[in-house]
Design an enzyme around this catalytic site. Structure first.
Site, PDB file in Angstrom:
ATOM      1  N   LYS A  66      43.106  34.652  34.823  1.00  0.00           N
ATOM      2  CA  LYS A  66      44.032  35.054  35.903  1.00  0.00           C
ATOM      3  C   LYS A  66      44.940  33.917  36.384  1.00  0.00           C
ATOM      4  O   LYS A  66      46.050  34.166  36.823  1.00  0.00           O
ATOM      5  CB  LYS A  66      43.247  35.625  37.087  1.00  0.00           C
ATOM      6  CG  LYS A  66      42.644  36.984  36.795  1.00  0.00           C
ATOM      7  CD  LYS A  66      42.023  37.592  38.032  1.00  0.00           C
ATOM      8  CE  LYS A  66      41.330  38.894  37.684  1.00  0.00           C
ATOM      9  NZ  LYS A  66      40.859  39.631  38.856  1.00  0.00           N
ATOM     10  N   ASP A 103      45.091  43.045  42.853  1.00  0.00           N
ATOM     11  CA  ASP A 103      43.695  43.073  43.327  1.00  0.00           C
ATOM     12  C   ASP A 103      43.603  43.210  44.851  1.00  0.00           C
ATOM     13  O   ASP A 103      42.870  44.057  45.365  1.00  0.00           O
ATOM     14  CB  ASP A 103      42.963  41.790  42.908  1.00  0.00           C
ATOM     15  CG  ASP A 103      42.624  41.773  41.425  1.00  0.00           C
ATOM     16  OD1 ASP A 103      42.386  42.855  40.852  1.00  0.00           O
ATOM     17  OD2 ASP A 103      42.576  40.672  40.842  1.00  0.00           O
TER      18      ASP A 103
END
Ligand code: ATR
Length: 277
Positions: A66, A103
């Site tokens: 990420k 997210d």
């Protein structure tokens, strides 16, 4: 030509993202598919180059890429840049690949799915100061939650997030959070302590939890973590991590297709797979 999407990570075999996205694509009759790709740290750059050559329309990024994907992208959305993490990449009309982070916002959507949008004035306690906490804190702020406290085992890490946010965001120790727990209307558990099934894995004691509190956990397997089980026993409204997983995926899907897919279409199937109801 058939479009293809992917999720890259290591490990990747247990990811439920392919199941979820393929269900959405099929239910909408899209000529597209979504595949899991096992990509090691060492092969991230070469894999991404290969995906570009093969015309990947978009992909999700999971552990451990990420952060590492960011310098490889052509563009990064401002919120994802602040969060320092990208979980969704979109191939734009000009062929450039742009990174986003869904997210944190996925979490807020899942919270508001359960309790609505009328709790923005509540005192919010976020347990943990890792990548997940960071994303959630920035998204909570963006969505109008204004009374946020971050509690962490290593308080310095909580302070570091506060410094990047607003002066009103506070940091404290887990002990202090536990002592003052009764004052919080929303408690969000983002630490990895909940990954252990033992009762002793609770990051803080829930003794002082208000029975009117809303308690969320970002872990979705198991659905009812020890933290949520204990909170529910004490009367709290609980929000499992499944909604966050679904909404982060739905937001990614929206970036790729402009359509926000129906969370309910996949929820029941995912619940069956996770053994819930
Ligand atoms: P993620 O990116 O999923 O948030 P992470 O960056 O590894 O994961 O962060 C894990 C978080 O869980 C951290 O806040 C960590 O606390 P420290 O910063 O003090 O390490 C927290 N954590 C992990 N195990 C814990 C435990 N047993 N009790 C309390 N907090 C714990």
């Amino acid at each position: 030509m058939k479009k293809w999407y992917a999720v890259i990570g290591d490990p990747i075999e247990h990811s439920m993202s392919p199941f979820m996205h393929n269900l959405w694509m099929t239910s909408e009759g899209r000529d597209a598919t979504y595949i899991p790709l096992h990509v090691s740290r060492e092969s991230l750059r070469a894999s991404f180059e290969g995906m570009k050559v093969l015309g990947c329309s978009g992909f999700n990024v999971t552990i451990p890429h990420k952060e590492a994907i960011i310098p490889l992208l052509d563009e990064v959305d401002a919120l994802a840049e602040k969060m320092g993490a990208v979980n969704t990449v979109v191939r734009q009309a000009d062929g450039k690949y742009k990174g986003y982070n869904t997210d944190g916002l996925g979490f807020v959507r899942s919270l508001e799915d359960v309790v609505g949008t009328s709790h923005k004035q509540e005192k919010v306690l976020v347990l943990g100061a890792g990548g997940a906490s960071r994303g959630i804190c920035f998204a909570l702020w963006q969505e109008g939650y204004r009374d946020i406290t971050i509690a962490n085992r290593t308080v310095e890490k909580a302070r570091a997030i506060c410094l990047e946010m607003d002066p009103s965001v506070k940091a404290c120790s887990l002990q202090q959070a536990s002592d003052e727990l009764g004052a919080y209307g929303i408690v969000i558990q983002t630490t990895s302590a909940g990954l252990n099934h033992s009762q002793f894995a609770l990051p803080i004691s829930l003794e002082h939890l208000a029975n009117t509190a809303i308690v969320a956990d970002i872990v979705y397997n198991p659905l009812m973590t020890p933290f949520l089980e204990q909170s529910q026993k004490q009367g709290a409204t609980v929000v499992t991590g499944l909604g966050m997983f679904i909404h982060q995926g739905a937001l990614a899907y929206e970036h790729w297709t402009t359509v926000y897919p129906d969370a309910k279409v996949v929820k029941q199937s995912l619940l069956e797979q996770l053994g819930g109801n």
